[in-house]
Each structure stands twice: as C-alpha cells, then as structure tokens.
Scaffold this motif. Structure first.
Motif, short mmCIF file in Angstrom:
data_model
loop_
_atom_site.label_atom_id
_atom_site.label_comp_id
_atom_site.label_asym_id
_atom_site.label_seq_id
_atom_site.Cartn_x
_atom_site.Cartn_y
_atom_site.Cartn_z
N TRP A 32 0.95 -1.01 -0.07
CA TRP A 32 -0.02 -0.08 0.08
C TRP A 32 0.82 1.23 -0.04
CZ3 TRP A 32 -5.33 -0.57 -0.24
CH2 TRP A 32 -5.79 -1.56 0.08
N THR A 33 0.44 2.28 -0.70
CA THR A 33 1.02 3.50 -0.54
C THR A 33 0.15 4.70 -0.24
OG1 THR A 33 2.39 3.12 -2.63
CG2 THR A 33 2.22 5.12 -2.15
N ALA A 34 0.41 5.53 0.79
CA ALA A 34 -0.21 6.57 1.24
C ALA A 34 -0.60 7.51 0.15
CB ALA A 34 0.23 7.28 2.43
N MET A 35 -1.86 8.05 0.06
CA MET A 35 -2.10 9.16 -1.10
C MET A 35 -2.92 10.13 -0.28
SD MET A 35 -1.21 7.36 -3.58
CE MET A 35 -1.77 8.15 -4.76
N ASN A 36 -1.99 10.89 0.50
CA ASN A 36 -2.56 12.09 1.27
C ASN A 36 -2.20 13.33 1.02
OD1 ASN A 36 -4.31 10.13 2.56
ND2 ASN A 36 -2.40 9.72 3.98
N HIS A 37 -1.46 13.55 -0.25
CA HIS A 37 -1.17 14.98 -0.66
C HIS A 37 -2.46 15.79 -0.55
CE1 HIS A 37 1.49 18.08 -1.96
NE2 HIS A 37 0.61 18.23 -3.20
N GLY A 38 -2.25 16.92 0.22
CA GLY A 38 -3.35 17.89 0.48
C GLY A 38 -4.23 17.58 1.61
N LEU A 39 -4.20 16.22 2.06
CA LEU A 39 -5.16 15.91 3.30
C LEU A 39 -4.26 16.31 4.52
CD1 LEU A 39 -6.61 12.67 1.98
CD2 LEU A 39 -7.63 14.89 2.08
N GLU A 40 -4.81 16.78 5.70
CA GLU A 40 -4.29 16.86 6.69
C GLU A 40 -5.20 17.33 8.15
OE1 GLU A 40 -3.30 21.65 6.58
OE2 GLU A 40 -1.58 20.23 6.46
N GLY A 41 -4.85 17.05 9.23
CA GLY A 41 -5.84 17.07 10.25
C GLY A 41 -7.11 16.05 10.19
N ASN A 42 -8.26 16.79 10.48
CA ASN A 42 -9.42 16.27 10.28
C ASN A 42 -9.51 15.44 8.75
OD1 ASN A 42 -10.05 16.43 13.14
ND2 ASN A 42 -11.48 18.35 12.22
N ALA A 43 -9.12 15.82 7.93
CA ALA A 43 -9.22 15.42 6.57
C ALA A 43 -8.59 13.74 6.40
CB ALA A 43 -8.64 16.21 5.45
N LEU A 44 -7.77 13.64 7.18
CA LEU A 44 -7.37 12.32 7.42
C LEU A 44 -8.20 11.06 7.89
CD1 LEU A 44 -3.26 13.06 8.55
CD2 LEU A 44 -4.31 12.45 5.89
N SER A 45 -9.16 11.64 8.59
CA SER A 45 -10.21 10.80 9.21
C SER A 45 -11.45 10.22 8.18
CB SER A 45 -10.97 11.60 10.50
OG SER A 45 -11.86 10.83 11.01
N ILE A 46 -10.81 9.50 7.27
CA ILE A 46 -11.54 8.88 6.33
C ILE A 46 -13.10 7.94 6.81
CG2 ILE A 46 -11.79 8.06 4.06
CD1 ILE A 46 -10.18 10.56 4.34
N GLN A 47 -14.00 8.52 6.43
CA GLN A 47 -15.31 7.47 6.85
C GLN A 47 -15.86 6.73 5.78
OE1 GLN A 47 -16.13 7.87 10.23
NE2 GLN A 47 -14.21 8.87 10.30
N ALA A 48 -15.75 7.40 4.43
CA ALA A 48 -16.40 6.81 3.22
C ALA A 48 -15.67 7.33 2.08
CB ALA A 48 -17.86 7.15 3.27
N LEU A 49 -15.44 6.45 0.89
CA LEU A 49 -14.67 6.62 -0.03
C LEU A 49 -15.93 6.29 -1.43
CD1 LEU A 49 -11.45 5.00 0.15
CD2 LEU A 49 -11.85 7.37 0.11
N ALA A 50 -15.94 6.89 -2.53
CA ALA A 50 -16.82 6.84 -3.58
C ALA A 50 -16.15 7.13 -4.86
CB ALA A 50 -17.95 7.64 -3.52
N LEU A 51 -16.26 6.31 -5.90
CA LEU A 51 -15.69 6.60 -7.32
C LEU A 51 -16.96 7.05 -8.23
CD1 LEU A 51 -12.89 3.88 -7.70
CD2 LEU A 51 -12.55 6.31 -8.22
N ASP A 52 -16.57 7.77 -9.17
CA ASP A 52 -17.85 8.02 -10.25
C ASP A 52 -17.35 7.33 -11.55
OD1 ASP A 52 -16.23 9.66 -11.46
OD2 ASP A 52 -17.41 11.47 -11.03
N SER A 53 -18.12 7.20 -12.29
CA SER A 53 -17.74 6.84 -13.71
C SER A 53 -16.55 7.34 -14.55
CB SER A 53 -19.14 6.63 -14.62
OG SER A 53 -19.24 7.93 -15.16
N ARG A 54 -16.31 8.45 -13.99
CA ARG A 54 -15.13 9.22 -14.74
C ARG A 54 -13.84 9.01 -14.13
NH1 ARG A 54 -17.96 15.20 -15.92
NH2 ARG A 54 -20.02 14.44 -16.82
N GLY A 55 -13.84 8.17 -12.95
CA GLY A 55 -12.57 8.04 -12.21
C GLY A 55 -12.23 8.84 -11.17
N ARG A 56 -13.23 9.85 -11.05
CA ARG A 56 -13.03 10.84 -9.86
C ARG A 56 -13.38 10.27 -8.35
NH1 ARG A 56 -16.87 15.60 -12.60
NH2 ARG A 56 -18.12 13.62 -12.59
#
Length: 274
Positions: A68-92
């Motif tokens: 695994w590789t951390a992908m946290n550039h731009g995330l800090e503080g509370n933004a590192l507390s991930i509760q949910a992830l989602a992907l759309d059809s465009r890969g966002r």
C-alpha cells in the motif's frame, strides 16, 4: 467493512485486512497493511484499490492488497479521518471525512481538493457517500443529506499573484475568480501575509495585524472576478521568505466570510517574497 473487487474477491477490513479470492472459501490475512481502522474500500477500472482509514487517510494498492502507498497529499488534520470513499464513472475519487467534509481527487489520489461549499458545522461530519448513474454525488452525515451534481460548475477557484519591479519598489497584482456557482453571492476576498508569527490582512487601510477578531477583507460584497493591484511600489527589503495568501468565503459579515473560507479551505499561498 466488506467489499467485492471487480474480479469477485472479497475483502474484510477493520483493524486488520483479510482477502478471500474469487471461487475459494479460504481467507488470507494481509498483515503488511499499514491501517489503523479501515472504513471503506473502492476499486477502479484499472484494478487499483483505494482504502480509507479513520486515522491515517487514504491508501492505494496496485497488487491486490499486498502493498500500500499513502495518497494523502493535501489532506491533513481532520481530513485524514476517512469515513467513506466513492468513485464515479469518470474515475473521480471522493473521500468523506469526520470534521473536514468532502474531498475530491481527479488524479487517482495523488492530490486532493476540498468540495465543501455549502457544507458547514455538523455537515462536515460525513458518514456515507454514494454516486448515482448520472455521477451525482450524495453526501450523508450529521447535517443531513446533500448532493453535488456532475453538471455543476468546476470545483476549483483561481487566484494568481504577479510581482513586478525591484524588491525595494515591488508591485503585486492579483487576478482572482471564485467558483462559478459562487458568482454574485455575498462574500469577502481576503489577502494575508505571515510575517514571523504574526498574520497581517490587507484592507482599505493597508496591512493590519489580525488578532483573531474583526478580520479585514480586501474586498467585500458580491463575489466575482477581480483584477487589482494589491500594493504599489512597496519596499519588501528584509521580508524574504514571507508568504502571501489569498482566499474567499461567503457570508454577510467579514467574520462569517472568514469562518466559511477556513471551513471550505478556499485559500492558498500565492507568492513568497524572494
């Protein structure tokens, strides 16, 4: 947490990560994973796995969870507390956090941008994300249910600070534009500089120290594209390394605007005195 990948393998995760390959009944512990507690997993079309951890952010695997590789550039503080992830059809890729709202990555997790316009207070505590067939993102949390349409205007705002002249007679020109969806709304544009441990805000009376109340905006009123000379023939000698910031927020008062700017993270460093 349970999730199937596109090949039918089943992942079970919490404080540890397990995998059951498609067509088998045997579980394999993936103990090389770095996680504290996994809240969610999503799988892109290229076979990459994205896992969100409630403590340490977003991680990506290209080998079925073996590394695994951390992908946290731009995330800090509370933004590192991930509760949910989602992907759309465009890969966002979207990440819902506890206390920092919703974040978006359009480059496979390499960088992140906050999508918190309209989310305030308890709405920044996200429980769940869902994307429908039209790529509309739904956000569920303590503040209720919100949606972000895929046809909404671009999710980034622009600001550029251009210096000219010698250091002893410097001119700084600002080009600024808010999100298209925010055009015409009541708000403020802020320009600040951090000199040692003191923050200064630029307003109608020049640079004023900010002590935590009554913030001075550079502009207030209906938001829109702005081109302006911030300072003209300013002597910046001795201020090498000083960062200059710009940002904006919505609200009926400068204090409300500043709170909105900080919560939505609509600010960035534009210039450093050389």
């Amino acid at each position: 947490m349970l999730a199937f990948d596109r090949q039918g393998s089943l992942y079970a995760a919490g404080s540890r990560l397990f995998k059951r390959a498609s067509g088998t009944e045997q579980w394999k512990a993936l103990d090389s994973s770095p996680f504290k507690f996994v809240s969610s997993m999503v799988f892109d079309r290229a076979g990459a796995i994205f896992a969100g951890d409630t403590k340490i952010g977003v991680f990506k695997s290209r080998d079925g969870g073996l590394s695994w590789t951390a992908m946290n550039h731009g995330l800090e503080g509370n933004a590192l507390s991930i509760q949910a992830l989602a992907l759309d059809s465009r890969g966002r890729l979207y990440a819902g956090t506890w206390g920092a709202g919703v974040w978006q990555s359009v480059d496979g997790g390499a960088s992140w941008t906050a999508l918190n316009r309209g989310l305030r207070g308890l709405a920044l505590n996200v429980h769940a994300l869902a994307v429908d067939g039209d790529d509309t993102l739904y956000v569920g949390g303590e503040g209720g249910v919100f949606q972000l349409k895929s046809t909404a205007p671009a999710s980034t705002w622009s600001a550029k600070l251009t210096p000219s002249g010698a250091l002893t007679s410097q001119t700084l020109n600002l080009d600024f534009a808010p999100l298209a969806i925010d055009n015409g709304r009541a708000g403020c544009v802020f320009v600040g500089a951090a000199v040692q441990d003191q923050l200064f805000l630029l307003g109608s009376k020049g640079w004023q120290p900010y002590a935590g109340d009554n913030p001075t905006p550079f502009r207030s009123g209906p938001l829109g594209a702005t081109q302006a000379t911030l300072v003209n023939q300013l002597n910046l000698t001795g201020l090498a390394g000083t960062p200059v910031y710009a940002g904006y927020g919505q609200g009926d008062s400068p204090a409300d605007c500043l709170t909105d700017m900080l919560q939505s993270r609509s600010y960035r460093q534009l210039f450093t005195v050389q």
